[in-house]
Write a protein that holds these residues in place. Sequence first.
Motif, PDB file in Angstrom:
ATOM      1  N   SER A  39       0.814  -1.220   0.000  1.00  0.00           N
ATOM      2  CA  SER A  39       0.000   0.000   0.000  1.00  0.00           C
ATOM      3  C   SER A  39       0.844   1.266   0.000  1.00  0.00           C
ATOM      4  O   SER A  39       0.325   2.341  -0.319  1.00  0.00           O
ATOM      5  CB  SER A  39      -0.943   0.003   1.209  1.00  0.00           C
ATOM      6  OG  SER A  39      -0.213   0.133   2.419  1.00  0.00           O
ATOM      7  N   PHE A  60      -2.933   6.468  -0.296  1.00  0.00           N
ATOM      8  CA  PHE A  60      -4.035   6.785   0.605  1.00  0.00           C
ATOM      9  C   PHE A  60      -4.577   8.190   0.343  1.00  0.00           C
ATOM     10  O   PHE A  60      -5.792   8.410   0.416  1.00  0.00           O
ATOM     11  CB  PHE A  60      -3.571   6.656   2.058  1.00  0.00           C
ATOM     12  CG  PHE A  60      -3.250   5.250   2.473  1.00  0.00           C
ATOM     13  CD1 PHE A  60      -4.260   4.400   2.910  1.00  0.00           C
ATOM     14  CD2 PHE A  60      -1.959   4.763   2.404  1.00  0.00           C
ATOM     15  CE1 PHE A  60      -3.978   3.090   3.286  1.00  0.00           C
ATOM     16  CE2 PHE A  60      -1.664   3.466   2.775  1.00  0.00           C
ATOM     17  CZ  PHE A  60      -2.676   2.628   3.217  1.00  0.00           C
ATOM     18  N   ALA A 276      -4.057  -0.288  -0.726  1.00  0.00           N
ATOM     19  CA  ALA A 276      -4.486   0.815   0.144  1.00  0.00           C
ATOM     20  C   ALA A 276      -5.970   0.684   0.485  1.00  0.00           C
ATOM     21  O   ALA A 276      -6.382   0.960   1.615  1.00  0.00           O
ATOM     22  CB  ALA A 276      -4.207   2.151  -0.533  1.00  0.00           C
ATOM     23  N   THR A 280      -7.434   0.070   4.298  1.00  0.00           N
ATOM     24  CA  THR A 280      -8.491   0.938   4.826  1.00  0.00           C
ATOM     25  C   THR A 280      -9.676   0.107   5.328  1.00  0.00           C
ATOM     26  O   THR A 280     -10.236   0.390   6.399  1.00  0.00           O
ATOM     27  CB  THR A 280      -8.971   1.911   3.739  1.00  0.00           C
ATOM     28  OG1 THR A 280      -7.845   2.667   3.251  1.00  0.00           O
ATOM     29  CG2 THR A 280     -10.026   2.855   4.276  1.00  0.00           C
TER      30      THR A 280
END
Length: 303
Positions: A39, A60, A276, A280
Amino acid sequence: MQRRRMAKHFAIRYGYIVPSIAVLILFFFSPAVYNVWLSFQKISLFQLKRGGTFVGVDNFVTLFKAQEFWLSLLNTVFWLTLVTVAVRMVAGLLLALLVDGKPLKRWRLSGLARSLLLIPWVTPPVVAVAAWQWLLHPRYGAVNQILTGLNLTAQGVPFLVQTSTVWPAIVIILVWREVPFVAISILAGLQSVPEELYESARVEGASKTQTFLGITLPLLRPVLVVVTLLITIWTFNNFLYVWLSTRGGPGNFTQVLATLMYTESFVKYDLGYGAAVGVTMTLIMLVFSAVYLRSVFRRNMEM
């Protein structure tokens, strides 16, 4: 001699759990750590051997700025999780009360009802979605044949294509397939309620509603909480129903976080961005689990 015996006892005791720990590290912990590392990189699916470029939190930042992410998050939280979990819990409770009720027991149909209840649960999700796609087909589907036969609609309704009906259709498919788990779990909880409590309530002149609210529901609360937690976690991470039904369409109207992660990683080949999304999702569920565990711990301390 004593030390040898203690060392042997220690080795035997912990030797049994070493294989389990090794399996957890190999198949769960290691991929999770690797996904976190991905990520923070700009990497394509075709760059795995030579590696990607470290970009820090850029994935992100891009993710949180993307409108598609917020739409996917809304769909995941509201439609996929909140709506389906609420419907399953209510429907599962009603089905459990029906199967455990006196009429079916009097007619000796409880066993048959339990068997019929398990049919959707033992049906593979792929088969369930395919069957419902046929049932909801705008021209040949049985549902539209009934609607047109009753003159409720002039032409077939494209349930899985138009935006006004696509989410209710997905909810129906998911609930039909998954509600037996809830019903069977609650049914097991109902059968653990002592019959003496119901007899005492009848002697005291309590109505059925009072008995349900004062005895059945409070004693079912631990089962309801655990089942709600489990199906929430399973549903929030679910990929199959949306992807097999609509592939996130029409457009990206039914896109959820799981399908967004798959699309970015294996359709657009952007593994870093897809990772990513996965990180999350994990963080969101960790927050939910932490709140749940805190509430359970506090309840146990009060007891």
